[in-house]
Write a protein that holds these residues in place. Structure first.
Motif, mmCIF file in Angstrom:
data_model
loop_
_atom_site.group_PDB
_atom_site.id
_atom_site.type_symbol
_atom_site.label_atom_id
_atom_site.label_comp_id
_atom_site.label_asym_id
_atom_site.label_seq_id
_atom_site.Cartn_x
_atom_site.Cartn_y
_atom_site.Cartn_z
ATOM 1 N N ASP A 80 35.757 20.589 93.974
ATOM 2 C CA ASP A 80 35.780 21.583 92.902
ATOM 3 C C ASP A 80 36.400 21.005 91.633
ATOM 4 N N GLY A 81 37.430 20.180 91.789
ATOM 5 C CA GLY A 81 38.016 19.539 90.626
ATOM 6 C C GLY A 81 37.047 18.601 89.934
ATOM 7 N N GLN A 82 36.285 17.841 90.730
ATOM 8 C CA GLN A 82 35.298 16.931 90.156
ATOM 9 C C GLN A 82 34.207 17.699 89.428
ATOM 10 N N ALA A 83 33.769 18.819 89.992
ATOM 11 C CA ALA A 83 32.735 19.622 89.347
ATOM 12 C C ALA A 83 33.203 20.136 87.993
ATOM 13 N N ALA A 84 34.468 20.553 87.905
ATOM 14 C CA ALA A 84 35.002 21.054 86.643
ATOM 15 C C ALA A 84 35.087 19.938 85.611
ATOM 16 N N VAL B 169 45.517 15.640 84.471
ATOM 17 C CA VAL B 169 44.113 15.946 84.168
ATOM 18 C C VAL B 169 43.674 17.201 84.920
ATOM 19 N N HIS B 170 44.009 17.274 86.196
ATOM 20 C CA HIS B 170 43.609 18.420 87.006
ATOM 21 C C HIS B 170 44.232 19.712 86.474
ATOM 22 N N ASN B 171 45.513 19.672 86.114
ATOM 23 C CA ASN B 171 46.178 20.869 85.600
ATOM 24 C C ASN B 171 45.568 21.335 84.288
ATOM 25 N N VAL B 172 45.169 20.392 83.442
ATOM 26 C CA VAL B 172 44.546 20.761 82.167
ATOM 27 C C VAL B 172 43.260 21.549 82.412
ATOM 28 N N LEU B 173 42.529 21.228 83.467
ATOM 29 C CA LEU B 173 41.253 21.871 83.737
ATOM 30 C C LEU B 173 41.388 23.323 84.186
ATOM 31 N N TYR B 174 42.583 23.743 84.577
ATOM 32 C CA TYR B 174 42.767 25.133 85.013
ATOM 33 C C TYR B 174 42.377 26.114 83.910
ATOM 34 N N PHE C 120 37.489 12.490 91.528
ATOM 35 C CA PHE C 120 38.372 11.626 90.757
ATOM 36 C C PHE C 120 39.808 11.721 91.266
ATOM 37 N N LEU C 121 40.144 12.810 91.977
ATOM 38 C CA LEU C 121 41.504 12.994 92.469
ATOM 39 C C LEU C 121 41.839 12.054 93.625
ATOM 40 N N GLY C 122 40.809 11.570 94.329
ATOM 41 C CA GLY C 122 41.070 10.694 95.452
ATOM 42 C C GLY C 122 41.844 11.397 96.545
ATOM 43 N N GLY C 123 42.524 10.626 97.379
ATOM 44 C CA GLY C 123 43.245 11.224 98.494
ATOM 45 C C GLY C 123 44.746 11.110 98.407
ATOM 46 N N GLY C 124 45.262 10.633 97.256
ATOM 47 C CA GLY C 124 46.700 10.396 97.163
ATOM 48 C C GLY C 124 47.536 11.641 97.287
#
Length: 482
Positions: free
Chosen positions: A227-231, A294-299, A368-372
């Motif tokens: 879902d993060g990658q789609a956004a 990056v992920h937080n900005v997409l919220y 892009f978030l990977g598994g970390g």
């Protein structure tokens, strides 16, 4: 990774059918209690406390104290069915989100009490958290994980008592104590998981549901890379289709890929002026901190329109705007903030046990978030060893429900609400094209909420949501272009 401010919503864990002990209340009891003035609200509200079992499987055992905030209806002859507000996280408290009282619920409050509960382990209900002094910004990722592990090990409360099941039973105790026959439930993000759990456990008590940013019953949100990658992909497409954004950032995706490769090779040493104080700042930007920002900005769809500028500036070596945006979560967290230990207690009991190797591999390879981040979560869950909560197939929710989704949501996009709606026969699902995570405060949505709550069996006429515009992209330091 600053775990305390990079928390995602969780999803549903169904409840057992054991009935809780009754704490009977009288009609009008919601208006009792003391007058209180809490951050986020300029007016005096009504606050109450309520003792509930720490473990509902041991009803005569120890208790804990819940904090309840009631905003009475403006009209004395208000409706008898209030709106209970369930915050997100898990880890947010009702008293942390009081600003939504006017931003979202002012119309609804004309005729209904609005009730905020500090979920057990959050806010004023015995907050389970780590001291910020033990998690300073200058720690490496490994040092922060070690500090969180030490914090979790120091907790003496039985974390097995802080599940969604127990939180749902708490809601029922509050309903009974305040003397309401039926309630309406509004939940956002993790609150949608808790709201669904409550509706399944106590169907007789629920008149209607409003779920904003809906978690599906089978969703494991820590593993939400797809879902993060789609956004992110949607944002790149929109920038390419916008004349101003495409002109300013014609190689946006390549620049992002270059930054990701750079931080993946090792922490990037930064020497810049502190965006908070203007004093010299030396820090190492790790891959996980970069990705979580990056992920937080997409919220937020509005915030997402700044991301191309942040990426391009960092590509040119100007990291100050990116670091300033990374600081936003902690700058705006206030005194409340998310209860990190409560968050871990819920996630480790209800999500971690269902993280299969196949799911983890797919999540790492397709985002892009990977598994970390998920890997760090797994290590922390192993260390606290909270008992697993068994997942159960969802039973139908028969109450009318209004489901709200943002098409650009990186954690609970429309497909998640569609999955939840398959178990809610009377669900209406509204999607806002130009929105991210959270719909209720946008445009005409507060009016639609009031209309739905007044007549939840009727179709919601929601054409006005199409009028919510896309924000302009930021193409320079001065802000969005006109």
């Amino acid at each position: 990774m600053k775990l305390k401010h990079c928390l995602a919503a969780s999803l549903i864990s169904l409840l057992s059918a054991l009935a809780p002990p009754c704490l009977a209340g009288a009609p009008g009891a919601a208006l009792n209690g003391r007058t209180c003035h809490l951050p986020g609200s300029e007016e005096g509200l009504r606050c109450r406390t309520l003792a509930v079992p720490l473990d509902y499987h041991q009803p005569t055992g120890p208790t804990l104290t819940l904090h309840i905030t009631v905003a009475p209806a403006f009209r004395e002859s208000g409706r008898p069915d209030p709106l209970f507000v369930l915050a997100g996280g898990p880890g947010q408290a009702g008293s942390d989100v009081l600003p939504v009282l006017n931003a979202i619920f002012r119309r609804t409050r004309a005729t209904r009490d609005i009730v905020f509960i500090d979920q057990r382990g959050t806010g004023l209900s015995g907050k389970l958290d780590c001291d910020d002094k033990t998690l300073p910004e200058n720690l490496s990722d490994e040092e922060q994980i070690a500090a969180v592990r030490a914090c979790l090990a120091a907790i003496r409360q039985p974390l097995s008592a802080y599940t969604t099941e127990h939180a749902a039973r708490d809601i029922e105790q509050v309903r009974l104590a305040l003397g309401y026959q039926q309630i309406n439930v509004w939940g956002a993000s993790y609150g949608t998981r808790l709201g669904q759990a409550y509706a399944r456990a106590f169907p007789h008590a629920v008149r209607s549901l409003v779920l904003d940013g809906v978690a599906a019953p089978d969703q494991i949100i820590p593993a939400g890379g797809r879902d993060g990658q789609a956004a992110l992909d949607a944002l790149f497409r929109q920038c390419a289709a916008d004349a101003g954004c495409n002109k300013a950032y014609p190689a946006l995706r390549a620049e992002f890929d270059g930054l990701l490769a750079r931080v993946s090779a090792g922490p990037v040493p930064l020497n810049l002026s502190n965006p908070r104080t203007a004093e010299p700042l030396q820090m190492n930007l790790t891959k996980e901190r970069f990705l979580n920002t990056v992920h937080n900005v997409l919220y937020s769809a509005l915030d997402g329109r700044r991301l191309p500028f942040l990426i391009h500036s960092a590509h040119l070596g100007r990291w100050a705007p990116f670091v300033a945006r990374r600081n936003v979560a902690s700058d705006l967290a206030g005194e409340g903030g998310t209860a990190l230990v409560l968050h871990m207690a819920v996630i480790c009991a209800e999500d971690y046990p269902r993280m299969t190797p196949q799911l983890l591999a797919d999540d790492a390879h397709n985002s892009f978030l990977g598994g970390g981040r998920v890997g760090q979560l797994i290590e922390l869950c192993k260390s606290i060893k909270v008992p697993a909560v068994a997942w159960r197939a969802p039973s139908p929710i028969l109450a009318p429900a209004l489901l709200l989704s943002g098409a650009l949501d990186p954690v609970t996009p429309p497909r998640r609400a569609e999955a939840a709606a398959r178990h809610i026969p009377k669900a209406q699902h509204l999607v806002v094209a130009n929105a991210g995570h959270g719909i209720s405060a946008l445009g005409c949505a507060p009016r639609l909420l009031r209309e739905f709550l007044d007549a939840p069996q009727k179709p919601v006429i929601a054409h006005c949501l199409n009028d919510i515009p896309a924000a302009n992209f930021q193409i320079g330091s001065a802000g969005p272009h006109p």
